[in-house]
Design an enzyme around this catalytic site. Structure first.
Site, short mmCIF file in Angstrom:
data_model
loop_
_atom_site.label_atom_id
_atom_site.label_comp_id
_atom_site.label_asym_id
_atom_site.label_seq_id
_atom_site.Cartn_x
_atom_site.Cartn_y
_atom_site.Cartn_z
N ASP A 220 50.96 39.86 48.84
CA ASP A 220 50.10 39.86 47.66
C ASP A 220 50.67 40.73 46.54
O ASP A 220 50.05 40.88 45.50
CB ASP A 220 48.69 40.35 48.04
CG ASP A 220 47.65 40.08 46.97
OD1 ASP A 220 47.71 39.00 46.34
OD2 ASP A 220 46.76 40.93 46.75
N SER A 244 43.30 37.85 42.67
CA SER A 244 43.56 36.82 43.67
C SER A 244 42.26 36.09 43.98
O SER A 244 41.20 36.71 44.12
CB SER A 244 44.12 37.44 44.95
OG SER A 244 45.30 38.16 44.69
N GLN A 294 49.08 30.92 46.99
CA GLN A 294 47.94 31.66 46.44
C GLN A 294 47.55 31.10 45.10
O GLN A 294 48.40 30.70 44.31
CB GLN A 294 48.27 33.14 46.28
CG GLN A 294 47.11 33.99 45.77
CD GLN A 294 47.48 35.44 45.57
OE1 GLN A 294 47.79 35.86 44.46
NE2 GLN A 294 47.45 36.23 46.65
#
Length: 301
Positions: A220, A244, A294
């Site tokens: 991430d 996110s 993502q």
């Protein structure tokens, strides 16, 4: 939580080490959740967190919670997660594990992360017994090796000095292969790819679940940079609001997160104030070890 991990976690409130093994030890402590009841675990955040809990932290901790309820011989092969609310770093996070299924080959777990009585994150993870099968994989891109590239502090020193920012130590040694997005923002060179060498900045214990959770944490860190790099904007330098939204990871082969791996990221599309990014993790020997996708909220003023 083990006594060693409890001691390391206590340092999160007092010390900000220069980097290397002490910072990595703090990450290991963050991932060593406290079991407070059957299927219920508790995790904390470092005292020097920003206003929201880092998404990679809550994803890694949730995967630890799921893995603690699964036989060791079953290895996680995928996770799918949603970031529901911004996490509050000043209070612990409670992870509630739902044992969805224990089959002959596969185990499925669902985890809800809770703060202030509300869900902030949800994760579904699947574990499988190791078995043989057909094999193929994409080749790793041809890139310079990590040892020939500058470290992140070396890369960021000039811009940090210019904007008066302090570069916090990270548990992940991160080295950009191509120019970082804050550089291409100024040169006007738009890049379709964002390639970074990574590894845990120290030595990790041999527990395989821990290595998977550290990679989940690292996944991430730079992924949405590949979206912003295509538009010449960057966090903190432009009016970018981002978060996110969801995150999916597939683990293909065993690896060690304290050995170099290449994170090869690209963004195929952005629309509706959302950007999509995908990434591939390659071990230093070229083995494809994991794939990630993502979608992030990206509001650029």
């Amino acid at each position: 939580m083990t006594e060693a991990a409890r001691h390391a976690a206590s340092r999160l409130d007092t010390d900000v080490p220069e980097g290397g093994q002490p910072v990595l030890d703090q990450l290991v402590a963050l991932l060593d959740l406290e079991k407070i009841e059957e299927n219920i675990f508790r995790g904390v955040s470092p005292a020097h967190s920003p206003t929201r809990v880092f998404g990679g932290q809550v994803a890694g901790q949730a995967l630890v919670a799921a893995g603690r309820t699964v036989p060791e011989e079953r290895k996680v092969h995928s996770l799918h997660a949603y970031f529901i609310r911004g996490g509050d770093p000043s209070v612990p996070i409670v992870y509630e594990v739902d044992r969805i299924r224990d089959g002959r080959s596969f185990t499925t777990r669902r985890v809800i992360a809770v703060q202030h009585g509300k869900a902030i994150f949800s994760l579904s993870a699947s574990f499988q017994t190791v078995e043989p099968g057909i094999e193929h994989a994409d080749d790793m891109p041809d890139v310079p090796g990590p040892e020939s590239l500058p470290t992140l502090p070396e890369r960021t020193k000039e811009i940090a000095d210019r904007v008066g920012a302090m570069v916090m130590p990270r548990p992940i040694d991160l080295r950009y292969v191509n120019d970082p997005p804050w550089v291409t923002r100024e040169t006007g060179e738009r890049s379709a790819r964002n390639q970074v060498w990574m590894r845990a900045d120290g030595v990790l214990p041999d527990e395989q679940l821990l290595h998977v959770c550290v990679l989940t944490y690292a996944s991430d860190m730079t992924l949405l940079d590949s979206v912003l790099a295509r538009h010449g904007v960057y966090w903190g330098l432009d009016q970018v609001l981002g978060a996110s939204l969801d995150h999916a990871l597939w683990f293909h082969r065993p690896f060690r997160a304290d050995e170099w791996f290449l994170y090869d990221c690209a963004s195929p599309t952005a629309s509706g104030a959302r950007g999509l990014a995908n990434g591939r993790f390659f071990a230093a020997d070229g083995t494809l070890i994991a794939t990630v996708v993502q979608e992030g909220l990206l509001r650029v003023r």
